[in-house]
Write a protein that holds these residues in place. Structure first.
Motif, short mmCIF file in Angstrom:
data_model
loop_
_atom_site.label_atom_id
_atom_site.label_comp_id
_atom_site.label_asym_id
_atom_site.label_seq_id
_atom_site.Cartn_x
_atom_site.Cartn_y
_atom_site.Cartn_z
N LYS A 154 15.16 -1.05 9.93
CA LYS A 154 14.75 -2.22 10.71
C LYS A 154 14.21 -1.83 12.07
O LYS A 154 13.20 -2.36 12.55
CB LYS A 154 15.93 -3.17 10.87
CG LYS A 154 15.58 -4.50 11.52
CD LYS A 154 16.75 -5.46 11.45
CE LYS A 154 16.34 -6.83 11.97
NZ LYS A 154 17.46 -7.81 11.84
N HIS A 155 14.86 -0.84 12.72
CA HIS A 155 14.40 -0.35 14.02
C HIS A 155 12.99 0.22 13.91
O HIS A 155 12.09 -0.09 14.73
CB HIS A 155 15.37 0.71 14.54
CG HIS A 155 14.91 1.35 15.81
ND1 HIS A 155 15.05 0.75 17.05
CD2 HIS A 155 14.32 2.56 16.04
CE1 HIS A 155 14.56 1.54 17.99
NE2 HIS A 155 14.12 2.65 17.40
N LEU A 194 10.77 -0.44 11.63
CA LEU A 194 9.83 -1.50 11.26
C LEU A 194 9.38 -2.29 12.48
O LEU A 194 8.21 -2.66 12.58
CB LEU A 194 10.49 -2.43 10.23
CG LEU A 194 9.64 -3.59 9.73
CD1 LEU A 194 8.38 -3.09 9.03
CD2 LEU A 194 10.46 -4.49 8.80
N VAL A 195 10.30 -2.54 13.41
CA VAL A 195 9.95 -3.29 14.61
C VAL A 195 8.83 -2.59 15.37
O VAL A 195 7.83 -3.20 15.77
CB VAL A 195 11.18 -3.48 15.52
CG1 VAL A 195 10.77 -3.99 16.90
CG2 VAL A 195 12.16 -4.44 14.88
N GLU A 248 5.45 -2.51 13.40
CA GLU A 248 4.71 -3.78 13.46
C GLU A 248 4.01 -3.95 14.79
O GLU A 248 2.95 -4.58 14.87
CB GLU A 248 5.65 -4.96 13.19
CG GLU A 248 6.16 -5.05 11.75
CD GLU A 248 5.07 -5.46 10.78
OE1 GLU A 248 3.94 -5.73 11.21
OE2 GLU A 248 5.35 -5.49 9.57
N ARG A 300 16.36 -3.60 1.46
CA ARG A 300 15.05 -3.65 2.10
C ARG A 300 14.79 -5.03 2.70
O ARG A 300 14.19 -5.15 3.76
CB ARG A 300 13.97 -3.27 1.07
CG ARG A 300 13.95 -1.77 0.73
CD ARG A 300 13.01 -1.47 -0.42
NE ARG A 300 12.80 -0.03 -0.59
CZ ARG A 300 13.63 0.78 -1.25
NH1 ARG A 300 14.73 0.27 -1.80
NH2 ARG A 300 13.37 2.08 -1.34
N ARG A 301 15.21 -6.06 1.98
CA ARG A 301 15.04 -7.41 2.54
C ARG A 301 15.86 -7.55 3.83
O ARG A 301 15.38 -8.12 4.83
CB ARG A 301 15.49 -8.45 1.52
CG ARG A 301 14.59 -8.55 0.30
CD ARG A 301 14.99 -9.74 -0.57
NE ARG A 301 14.19 -9.81 -1.79
CZ ARG A 301 14.65 -9.55 -3.00
NH1 ARG A 301 15.93 -9.21 -3.17
NH2 ARG A 301 13.84 -9.65 -4.06
N ARG A 302 17.08 -7.05 3.84
CA ARG A 302 17.94 -7.14 5.03
C ARG A 302 17.34 -6.35 6.20
O ARG A 302 17.55 -6.71 7.37
CB ARG A 302 19.34 -6.64 4.71
CG ARG A 302 20.13 -7.58 3.80
CD ARG A 302 21.39 -6.94 3.30
NE ARG A 302 22.28 -6.55 4.40
CZ ARG A 302 23.39 -5.84 4.25
NH1 ARG A 302 23.73 -5.40 3.04
NH2 ARG A 302 24.14 -5.53 5.28
N ALA A 303 16.56 -5.29 5.87
CA ALA A 303 15.92 -4.51 6.93
C ALA A 303 14.67 -5.19 7.46
O ALA A 303 14.09 -4.74 8.45
CB ALA A 303 15.57 -3.12 6.41
N GLY A 304 14.19 -6.25 6.79
CA GLY A 304 13.04 -6.99 7.27
C GLY A 304 11.73 -6.70 6.57
O GLY A 304 10.70 -7.25 6.96
N ASP A 352 8.80 -7.10 3.98
CA ASP A 352 8.36 -8.29 3.25
C ASP A 352 8.25 -7.99 1.76
O ASP A 352 8.28 -6.84 1.32
CB ASP A 352 7.04 -8.83 3.81
CG ASP A 352 5.87 -7.87 3.66
OD1 ASP A 352 5.70 -7.30 2.57
OD2 ASP A 352 5.11 -7.69 4.63
#
Length: 566
Positions: free
Chosen positions: A45-46, A48-49, A52, A88-92, A94
């Motif tokens: 998640k980190h 991915l932020v 993006e 993967r969904r919990r990590a954000g 899509d």
């Protein structure tokens, strides 16, 4: 690369090994891996932020990620031993990104083999490199450019004009097929943009001058010591002639002297001039040995041939032959046989002239001799009992047809080796009727290239015991909109698997060989079932009674008394 690649893969590895240790009774290690799993979700998640924030918004997240990965890193490195969607969904991530990662197939270290579907090699051998391919043939070639994926390993590259949709790749993966890397190849005048520095091989469907020009730069990257030699196009052009098979058939019939084989008098005559061809035809007319057929030295699927039914056809034949010699180095004149069953034996001839993986298949043609599909599995499936008995030597030689075709393959392999060819090849054969009954013609022609028979042999290894398949090329005019047809057929015949999840076998259902979502003219598929009715009924319900009847007719040998030949 770290967060979205290695740490994304660790979502799969942590869950997989936690369960493995738990099943082994080591709950302490399993608990530690559960903690690792939770931390990896945060790490992904980190990453991915920040990803993006930095990526170009004009492209999808998956394509932006793929673009920044440098070989040997690839999207396939972001997947582990089992696929964890929820993490993967919990990590954000899509849903599109998750679907793409699940089916991404790219090299994880082994140098890939580059594969490309270029069946127009037949056209190039006949007309030359610069002759334009007919629009219909070009559209079909583009529709079917994913077919080499059915022969590929996960690490291989397949060149395509359009990247397949995730739904198509998912059904390949679910069927247990390898999902290779698909490389966009949009400029036919340039070498393909394959990103890998080292390759295991380069395998076009067939070697013609265009393929040799485009793939010569890639050959320099081949790591094997016996990398392809220059001049493969010239060798392929020579050995893919109809005339190449004529002396092989004559020698095999003389060696076997078996009345169950075609009579030696049916062997064709190779004619190097129009006058020779006309003389050969006139001899057949004088002896009333008609119908006869004149075949151009190059050509495929029933093209470049003329059937001569009576003496009245000689005037037409004279004009046809004169025109043929404007493009052809020779023609073959032979009797038009009453075809019953089309067979082939496919394999690979190695650099010592030996045959590897020889497999007998049965292919299906229409009344003009054009390829329509093949039987997957036992080639004798749905044949009349008398034909099945003949193939098994009427009980006296249970593998009569298979052994004879194996001999034909070995004879062809030796001849190909002598001409300098190594690689995939197929030998077409047929069972025909004459006044004495059924006969096996063990060599009709030799194809020194990859054939649909190789695809069928590969698919046969994925069938569950007792199941059969039909490999079909269905035209848009027979099925309507390909995507709509695919949705209906998939709903009626979903894939049913047997065996372990890692290597499933197919019990029933349908597997598509190209992406119906982008097909313009033709859809390739394998329909699987245990009986002809189980295969045909979903096709009829999805495509209509006319489609069912057309496919059923392909399985039926021509009735005695009708001339439907080579």
């Amino acid at each position: 690369g770290m967060s979205l690649t290695f740490e994304q893969a660790n979502l799969d590895y942590a869950r997989y090994y936690a369960e493995a240790f738990r099943q082994a009774g080591d709950t302490g290690t399993a608990d530690v891996l559960d903690v690792v799993y939770s931390e990896e979700i945060g790490h992904v998640k980190h990453g991915l932020v920040w990803f993006e924030r930095w990526r170009e918004p004009a492209v999808t997240a998956f394509e932006a990620w793929r673009a920044i990965l440098q070989p040997p890193l690839s999207p396939a490195r972001g997947r582990g031993l089992q696929f964890d969607r929820e993490g993967r969904r919990r990590a954000g991530l899509d849903e599109d990104f998750i679907r793409q990662v699940e089916v991404a197939g790219e090299s994880r270290g082994r140098p890939p083999t580059v594969r490309v579907f270029n069946p127009s090699c037949d056209h190039r051998w006949l007309h030359g490199e610069r002759h334009p391919l007919p629009d219909r043939a070009r559209a079909i070639e583009e529709d079917l450019d994913t077919i080499p994926a059915l022969l590929a390993r996960t690490d291989d590259c397949v060149l395509v004009r359009r990247r397949p949709e995730p739904a198509f790749l998912h059904q390949l993966a679910r069927a247990g097929c390898a999902v290779p890397e698909f490389v966009l190849d949009g400029d036919p005048l340039q070498p393909p943009p394959v990103p890998h520095r080292h390759l295991s091989g380069v395998e076009p469907w067939g070697w013609d001058a265009d393929a040799q020009r485009r793939f010569t730069p890639l050959m320099e990257r081949v790591t094997e010591t016996d990398r392809p030699a220059a001049g493969r196009a010239a060798v392929a052009e020579q050995v893919n002639r109809k005339s190449f098979a004529v002396p092989l058939l004559a020698a095999l019939l003389a060696e076997r002297a078996d009345e169950r084989l075609s009579a030696p008098s049916t062997v064709g005559v190779v004619c190097a001039s129009a006058s020779d061809a006309l003389q050969a035809l006139r001899r057949r007319v004088a002896s009333m040995d008609l119908p006869a057929v004149v075949k151009g030295d190059h050509g495929a699927s029933g093209r470049t041939l003329l059937r001569v039914r009576s003496p009245a056809d000689l005037a037409l034949a004279q004009a046809w032959i004169a025109n043929a010699f404007r493009h052809q180095p020779a023609v073959v004149v032979e009797p038009w046989l009453q075809r019953c069953v089309d067979l082939s034996v496919v394999g690979v001839v190695d650099r010592e002239g030996r045959v590897a993986s020889a497999t007998v298949t049965r292919f299906l043609t229409d009344a003009r001799g054009q390829y329509q599909g093949a039987v997957v599995g036992r080639p004798w499936f749905a044949l009349p009992p008398d034909v099945v008995r003949f193939c098994h030597g009427d009980g006296s030689a249970p593998r009569f047809a298979a052994h004879t075709l194996g001999d034909a393959a070995r004879a062809a392999a030796r001849a190909l080796h002598q001409e300098g060819y190594a690689g995939p090849f197929g030998v077409d054969a047929l069972i025909h009727r004459d006044a004495g009954g059924l006969r096996l013609r063990p060599i009709v022609e030799v194809n020194a290239r990859t054939t649909m028979g190789h695809v069928v042999a590969s698919l046969a290894r994925r069938l569950a015991g007792g199941s059969q398949g039909l490999w079909l090329l269905l035209r848009r005019e027979d099925i309507g909109d390909p995507a709509d047809f695919a949705r209906r057929l998939t709903a009626l015949a979903p894939l049913e698997r047997a065996g372990p999840a890692a290597r499933p076998c197919l019990r029933s259902g349908v597997l598509f060989g190209n992406d119906p979502a982008s097909a313009r003219r033709v859809v390739a598929l394998m329909a699987v079932g245990r009986t002809p009715e189980a295969i045909l009924d979903p096709l009829g319900r999805a495509g209509g009674d006319a489609l069912r009847e057309r496919v059923a007719a392909l399985l039926e040998p021509p009735r005695p008394g009708t001339h439907d030949g080579l």
